[in-house]
Design a protein around this motif. Structure first.
Motif, short mmCIF file in Angstrom:
data_model
loop_
_atom_site.label_atom_id
_atom_site.label_comp_id
_atom_site.label_asym_id
_atom_site.label_seq_id
_atom_site.Cartn_x
_atom_site.Cartn_y
_atom_site.Cartn_z
N LEU A 65 -28.71 -102.27 61.82
CA LEU A 65 -29.46 -102.77 60.68
C LEU A 65 -30.96 -102.63 60.92
O LEU A 65 -31.44 -102.77 62.05
N PRO A 66 -31.72 -102.40 59.86
CA PRO A 66 -33.17 -102.26 59.99
C PRO A 66 -33.85 -103.62 60.10
O PRO A 66 -33.20 -104.67 60.00
N ALA A 67 -35.15 -103.59 60.29
CA ALA A 67 -35.93 -104.83 60.31
C ALA A 67 -35.83 -105.52 58.95
O ALA A 67 -35.82 -104.87 57.91
N PHE A 68 -35.74 -106.84 58.98
CA PHE A 68 -35.75 -107.68 57.76
C PHE A 68 -34.60 -107.34 56.82
O PHE A 68 -34.76 -107.33 55.60
N ASP A 69 -33.44 -107.07 57.38
CA ASP A 69 -32.32 -106.67 56.52
C ASP A 69 -31.81 -107.85 55.69
O ASP A 69 -31.77 -109.00 56.14
N ASN A 70 -31.36 -107.51 54.46
CA ASN A 70 -30.83 -108.51 53.54
C ASN A 70 -29.71 -109.34 54.14
O ASN A 70 -29.57 -110.53 53.84
N ALA A 71 -28.86 -108.71 54.93
CA ALA A 71 -27.67 -109.40 55.43
C ALA A 71 -28.03 -110.61 56.28
O ALA A 71 -27.23 -111.54 56.41
N LEU A 72 -29.24 -110.62 56.85
CA LEU A 72 -29.70 -111.76 57.63
C LEU A 72 -30.61 -112.67 56.80
O LEU A 72 -30.45 -113.88 56.78
N LEU A 73 -31.58 -112.08 56.11
CA LEU A 73 -32.58 -112.88 55.43
C LEU A 73 -32.10 -113.44 54.09
O LEU A 73 -32.81 -114.21 53.45
N GLY A 74 -30.89 -113.09 53.68
CA GLY A 74 -30.38 -113.57 52.40
C GLY A 74 -29.83 -114.98 52.43
O GLY A 74 -29.28 -115.44 51.43
N TYR A 75 -30.00 -115.70 53.54
CA TYR A 75 -29.40 -117.02 53.68
C TYR A 75 -30.36 -118.00 54.35
O TYR A 75 -31.19 -117.62 55.18
N HIS A 76 -30.17 -119.26 54.01
CA HIS A 76 -30.82 -120.33 54.78
C HIS A 76 -30.04 -120.57 56.07
O HIS A 76 -30.61 -120.66 57.16
N ASP A 77 -28.72 -120.67 55.94
CA ASP A 77 -27.85 -120.81 57.11
C ASP A 77 -27.32 -119.43 57.47
O ASP A 77 -26.44 -118.89 56.81
N ARG A 78 -27.87 -118.85 58.53
CA ARG A 78 -27.51 -117.49 58.93
C ARG A 78 -26.45 -117.46 60.01
O ARG A 78 -26.20 -116.42 60.62
N SER A 79 -25.83 -118.61 60.26
CA SER A 79 -24.87 -118.68 61.36
C SER A 79 -23.64 -117.83 61.11
O SER A 79 -22.89 -117.53 62.05
N ARG A 80 -23.41 -117.39 59.88
CA ARG A 80 -22.26 -116.53 59.61
C ARG A 80 -22.42 -115.16 60.25
O ARG A 80 -21.44 -114.42 60.39
N ILE A 81 -23.67 -114.81 60.63
CA ILE A 81 -23.88 -113.45 61.13
C ILE A 81 -24.70 -113.41 62.42
O ILE A 81 -24.66 -112.43 63.15
#
Length: 366
Positions: free
Chosen positions: A275-291
């Motif tokens: 994944l690139p820098a600042f990818d949606n899959a991480l920044l799309g959540y407040h709780d990022r523990s799913r990923i």
């Protein structure tokens, strides 16, 4: 209420983000489905699309940018996003107050006593000639009109908040270094920004809720707010709640989702993805523990490029002298190591137009 464990949420995210299986969908449709891609680093969306779209070629995105089908503009969270022209025009007015407030808060002292409406009118008057300008050129054009605040603060207020702007190509084209030249969205796209709905029903907010859940759900209201930066969406969520289904996560948070959206079996195999820098899959959540593990949560806001192994952040990556360098965050099994090498070679080949496929994995942390 059904409880969705972290692995179930992970697989749902991967499926919605086209990271479980690459898609054959047109790139324009992918950008629309993702609700845009964060793009303050101009080259990063190319890797994000390569990881999601089968047989992706950079010239496709270049053509969409120069053809004005997608546009670079300040939107969610006051960050530069690559979004479809339709979404930029439909969503911008709903983001105006947030954009203005975030700039005024960031530069509270520098902009004290300034009348934003007066500055906006002056900026629009300058830009009415249809000539693209850098932020510095726009600030220069306003010189002498009134006691001026610091240039950076005034420029940010104008181009990131007060005037809906497009960042024009060649900025954002493949392997192109170019500064930011701004032009009002309406001038660049030949269409006006859609106004807020006159009856106050916030139909745009309701559509944002549906679109977000299609690409990121199941998710909590706090996740939606973290993604877009808008604090005023509870009424929109309430308005569409009867269309949605609800779950709980392991922490007891209430999660909302579209009833027919994909929620794969938690045991579905997940391939390695870069994944690139600042990818949606991480920044799309407040709780990022799913990923991503809490210990590595800061990587997402620091701009680190990450590698997903079994759907979770397991390494970072970069490119040095044409070689993809992978730095593990945990010990990789022999099969994981082989899978990272294989996908890393494909990435190296993509980045070099097939001239190189070198990958190097560093030592695992002790």
């Amino acid at each position: 209420m059904t409880v969705l464990h972290s692995r179930a949420l992970n697989r749902a995210t991967l499926a919605r983000q086209f990271l479980l299986d690459r898609t054959d969908a047109p790139v324009l449709d992918v950008v629309a489905h993702l609700c845009g891609m964060q793009a303050q680093e101009p080259q990063e969306p190319f890797v994000g699309l390569w990881s999601r779209v089968r047989a992706f070629h950079p010239t496709t995105l270049d053509g969409l940018l120069t053809g004005r089908d997608v546009v670079r503009t300040h939107l969610m969270r006051r960050t530069v996003h690559l979004v479809t022209a339709d979404d930029a025009l439909a969503w911008r007015a709903r983001h105006d107050s947030m954009l203005r407030q975030r700039v005024l808060t960031t530069y509270r002292r520098e902009l004290a006593g300034l009348d934003p409406d007066e500055v906006a009118a002056a900026g629009r008057e300058v830009m009415a000639d249809g000539r693209p300008r850098t932020m510095a050129e726009l600030v220069d054009a306003l010189a002498g009109r009134r006691p001026a605040p610091p240039r950076r603060a005034l420029g940010e207020l104008l181009v990131a908040a007060l005037i809906p702007m497009a960042q024009l190509p060649p900025r954002g084209l493949w392997r192109t270094r170019a500064g930011v030249r701004n032009l009002p969205l309406a001038s660049w796209l030949g269409r006006e920004v859609a106004p807020l709905h006159p009856d106050g029903s916030d139909q745009t907010g309701q559509e944002l809720v549906r679109r977000y859940l299609a690409a990121y759900g199941p998710a909590a209201s706090a996740d939606l707010r973290a993604w877009c930066g808008l604090a005023g969406l509870p009424a929109a969520v309430d308005a569409v709640r009867e269309e949605l289904v609800a779950f709980r996560d392991e922490r007891g948070r209430r999660l909302l989702d579209l009833p027919d959206a994909p929620r794969p079996d938690p045991d579905t195999p997940a391939p390695v993805r870069f994944l690139p820098a600042f990818d949606n899959a991480l920044l799309g959540y407040h709780d990022r523990s799913r990923i991503v593990d809490d210990a590595h949560r800061g990587l997402s806001v620091a701009g680190a490029r990450v590698v997903l192994v079994d759907g979770r952040v397991a390494a970072t990556w970069n490119v040095t002298a044409g070689t993809v360098i992978v730095t593990p965050l945990r010990r990789l099994s022999r099969s994981d190591h082989a899978a990272v090498i294989e996908e890393g070679r494909s990435l190296a080949s993509f980045l070099s137009d097939g001239d190189d496929d070198r990958v190097q994995i560093g030592p695992s942390p002790v």
